[in-house]
Design an enzyme around this catalytic site. Structure first.
Site, PDB file in Angstrom:
ATOM      1  N   GLU A 157      16.318  -7.192  13.318  1.00  0.00           N
ATOM      2  CA  GLU A 157      17.776  -7.228  13.531  1.00  0.00           C
ATOM      3  C   GLU A 157      18.551  -6.557  12.393  1.00  0.00           C
ATOM      4  O   GLU A 157      19.379  -7.184  11.725  1.00  0.00           O
ATOM      5  CB  GLU A 157      18.249  -8.673  13.719  1.00  0.00           C
ATOM      6  CG  GLU A 157      17.709  -9.308  14.988  1.00  0.00           C
ATOM      7  CD  GLU A 157      18.233 -10.727  15.222  1.00  0.00           C
ATOM      8  OE1 GLU A 157      18.702 -11.371  14.269  1.00  0.00           O
ATOM      9  OE2 GLU A 157      18.157 -11.197  16.373  1.00  0.00           O
ATOM     10  N   GLU A 183      13.713 -11.111  22.048  1.00  0.00           N
ATOM     11  CA  GLU A 183      14.057 -12.517  21.797  1.00  0.00           C
ATOM     12  C   GLU A 183      15.067 -13.034  22.807  1.00  0.00           C
ATOM     13  O   GLU A 183      16.024 -12.336  23.150  1.00  0.00           O
ATOM     14  CB  GLU A 183      14.709 -12.691  20.410  1.00  0.00           C
ATOM     15  CG  GLU A 183      13.828 -12.434  19.232  1.00  0.00           C
ATOM     16  CD  GLU A 183      14.558 -12.708  17.908  1.00  0.00           C
ATOM     17  OE1 GLU A 183      15.570 -13.434  17.918  1.00  0.00           O
ATOM     18  OE2 GLU A 183      14.121 -12.171  16.887  1.00  0.00           O
TER      19      GLU A 183
END
Ligand code: ZN
Length: 669
Positions: free
Chosen positions: A149, A305
């Site tokens: 991320e 995710e």
């Protein structure tokens, strides 16, 4: 197309390193019950695998890799470089980022590195190399996952120095910089490169989050996205130097503002992303974000995710209702995913994610609602084999999404602070979603010729070459829909002089003379030729037709009677210009006309409250039929007789679908 996978990857982030060994074997047994076949490991293990500057220790990671390999998992191997080890910060404090207020951060948190720190770069690259060397022979490692991320921001002296280098490379001379940023304004002329400082709260962005020079601020965004991308490339290249055919990704975050994901995707072998809608995020917004992630490479993507139930970092972390996670997972696949992965497989005991949902809860057993729902989904996905893998979504409609526009539009000082880029794009997407019309989210440099209709809401920044590209599309018979706050500035945020919408003026056949901003309590009304009226608000262009047909006019204020919606014939195509923010029904009326005349339709003819999204292989069309509404919905007649991939049953007209119900109906092509 050929999928990058041999099966639907089903699993997620797994951190056995946070648990004693006796838990590992129990986990593996539970995962087998849930049909889990994939694990993402080593995401935040830098401190463990490199305990000091010159020492690597892969003992535990070896055991984890062996355990998963023995069970024939598809391993997603992360490189651990998204959180710095304490020894590095102690010895090299400059590896930590400096914030918007100019404060260098101390050890702590994550996503905390300065991307322009040469020390960080050196150790991240070396770690990726060591990992690739260690595991190059392991055939169970299916994906290499760089960092995690990518995000955060840094305004340190390293970044400032590197920003000047980036600017020199882009502009060549200081005069060109002054020209691009229009620095005569407020006498901000630069005489030398070393006078340029980073735009933060201590400099150009000193007033309430606004910037004095959107040109500087937008260039810093571009530079910063490039700086982070450079870190990604350093690690990717390190892995590929050892394993040339490695499949490399990093997990993106949807409409995250900080990074130009279209530019990033060009450097990624496959796009992956993390989907965390809030309890009140519209399902159309979730669908749009999936389409954006698919659009980055125009290929199927990985869902790296999602939570099996709860998040921990939002204001209100609602449980996913029974059936919701399953429906949401199928929506993800419907819009192009070839994997379903969770964060995470076992819930943390401590740290800020201890309330983040996981397949195995704190109770530590498989006897939970969330586990049973995960296992059901795993069983179903396993039963599909490779049927949906690599199948494509086909669209006649493209919506332009552009990070330069995102940044520049939200940096503008005036005419309103309520103008949000993603919301404006979604306002248009929602119409197509409600009609089950498939949409591709496309970049400004995409192939426009594939589409019958292109929507370009708030195309504020029209960069070099775009005018010609859009004109070509319309001349060849395409329909372009654009709106207020379009065609205003060039790539440096300087106004296209000669009347709005600048480069779009000729093809739109309108001249916008003024732009009125309406406060939240204000609105106007737009009236169409048949007398139908719709509310509008936010912004109202005051415009004059220059050849365009007037479809609707304002009803009140001193600009009553002036055009609010126009349509212009240009070459073989048409340009619609929507001069204000119309309520949904009013916008639907305009878009109905625009799509009808070029025969763009939904995936089925009937109107329905169900979401229906299609993926196609060479010989099969899969209709993903999902109910995200609170009411029961009847299956439309045109889908009757098709066989459900999940149950093997034949669908019948009028089959009632409850909230969260899903069917995947197959049609031979
Ligand atoms: Zn920095």
């Amino acid at each position: 197309m050929q999928s990058k996978f041999k099966r639907i990857l089903f699993g997620g982030d797994y951190n056995p390193n946070q648990w004693p060994k006796e838990v590992w074997a129990q986990d593996m047994a539970y995962f087998k019950d849930a049909h889990i076949n994939s694990a993402t490991i080593n995401v935040f293990s830098w401190a463990k695998i490199q305990p000091s500057e010159n020492e690597y220790d892969f003992t535990e990671l070896d055991e984890i890799v062996d355990m998963l390999s023995n069970e024939n998992y598809d391993i997603v191997m992360a490189t651990s470089t998204a959180a710095l080890p304490a020894w590095m910060v102690k010895k090299y404090p400059e590896t930590m980022s400096t914030d918007y207020e100019g404060r260098r951060h101390k050890f702590g948190a994550r996503h905390n590195f300065c991307p322009n720190s040469l020390v960080y770069q050196k150790y991240a690259k070396t770690l990726a190399t060591e990992l690739a060397k260690r595991y190059s022979g392991n055939k169970n490692i299916s994906v290499w996952h760089i960092n995690n991320e990518y995000g955060g921001y840094c305004y340190c002296d390293n970044c400032q120095k590197q920003f000047r280098v980036w600017l020199k490379d882009k502009y060549k001379t200081i005069d060109a910089v002054n020209d691009a940023w229009n620095t005569e304004f407020w006498g901000h002329t630069f005489y030398d490169w070393d006078e340029i400082v980073v735009p933060n709260e201590l400099s150009e962005e000193a007033w309430d989050g606004m910037t004095s020079f959107a040109g500087i601020s937008t260039d810093y965004r571009r530079f910063y996205s490039d700086s982070m991308l450079n870190c990604y490339k350093l690690e990717r290249d390190a892995v590929k130097a050892i394993i040339p055919d490695a499949l490399v990704t990093t997990n993106l975050m949807g409409t995250f503002k900080g990074l130009d994901y279209f530019k990033w995707a060009k450097e990624m072998d496959i796009v992956s992303w993390d989907n965390y809608p809030a309890y009140d995020t519209p399902w159309s917004m979730v669908a749009m974000t999936h389409d954006l992630m698919r659009g980055l490479k125009d290929e199927p993507f990985m869902l790296m995710e999602q939570t099996p139930s709860q998040q921990n970092w939002q204001h209100y972390n609602s449980l996913k209702r029974p059936g919701q996670m399953r429906a949401q997972s199928y929506q993800t696949i419907a819009h192009g995913a070839d994997t379903i992965q969770f964060f995470q497989l076992r819930r943390s005991k401590g740290g800020c994610e201890k309330f983040h949902g996981a397949v195995i809860a704190h109770v530590g057993t498989n006897d939970t609602r969330v586990f049973r729902e995960t296992a059901q989904l795993g069983r179903e996905l396993e039963s599909f084999g490779t049927r949906t893998l690599g199948t494509r979504n086909k669209s006649d409609v493209g919506i332009i999404f552009d990070w330069d526009n995102y940044w520049a539009l939200e940096y503008t000082s005036g005419p309103t602070r309520d103008l949000k880029y993603v919301d404006q794009i979604h306002h248009y997407y929602e119409y197509f979603y409600n009609k089950n019309i498939s949409v591709d989210m496309i970049p400004v440099d995409g192939d426009f010729s594939k589409y019958k209709v292109i929507a370009a809401p708030v195309l504020y920044m029209v960069k070099e070459g775009m005018k010609e590209k859009l004109e070509q599309f319309v001349k060849n018979g395409g329909t372009l829909i654009t709106t207020f706050m379009s065609g205003i500035v060039d790539q440096s945020d300087n106004v296209h002089l000669g009347g709005y919408p600048g480069p779009l003026r000729e093809m739109a056949g309108v001249w916008v003379e003024e732009i009125d901003a309406l406060a939240p309590e204000q609105s106007n009304t737009v009236s169409f030729s048949d007398g139908k009226e719709y509310k509008c608000n936010l912004l109202c262009d005051l415009m004059h037709p220059e050849g365009a047909e007037v479809l609707a006019t304002y009803e009140s204020d001193f600009y009553a009677g002036m055009p609010a919606v126009t349509k212009n014939s240009y070459g073989k195509g048409h340009v619609y210009y929507v001069a204000t923010q119309l309520e949904a029904a009013g916008l639907a009326r305009v878009l109905d006309e625009a799509t009808d005349e070029v025969s763009v339709s939904g995936v089925i003819a009937e109107e329905t409250g169900l979401e229906i999204t299609c993926r196609e292989s060479e010989n099969t069309r899969f209709y993903f039929v999902m109910n995200f509404t609170d009411e029961k919905q009847a299956l439309p007649a045109s889908l009757a007789g098709k066989v459900d991939l999940i149950t093997g049953e034949t669908a019948k007209e009028g089959d009632m679908m409850n909230k969260w119900d899903v069917k995947i109906l197959q049609e031979a092509l």
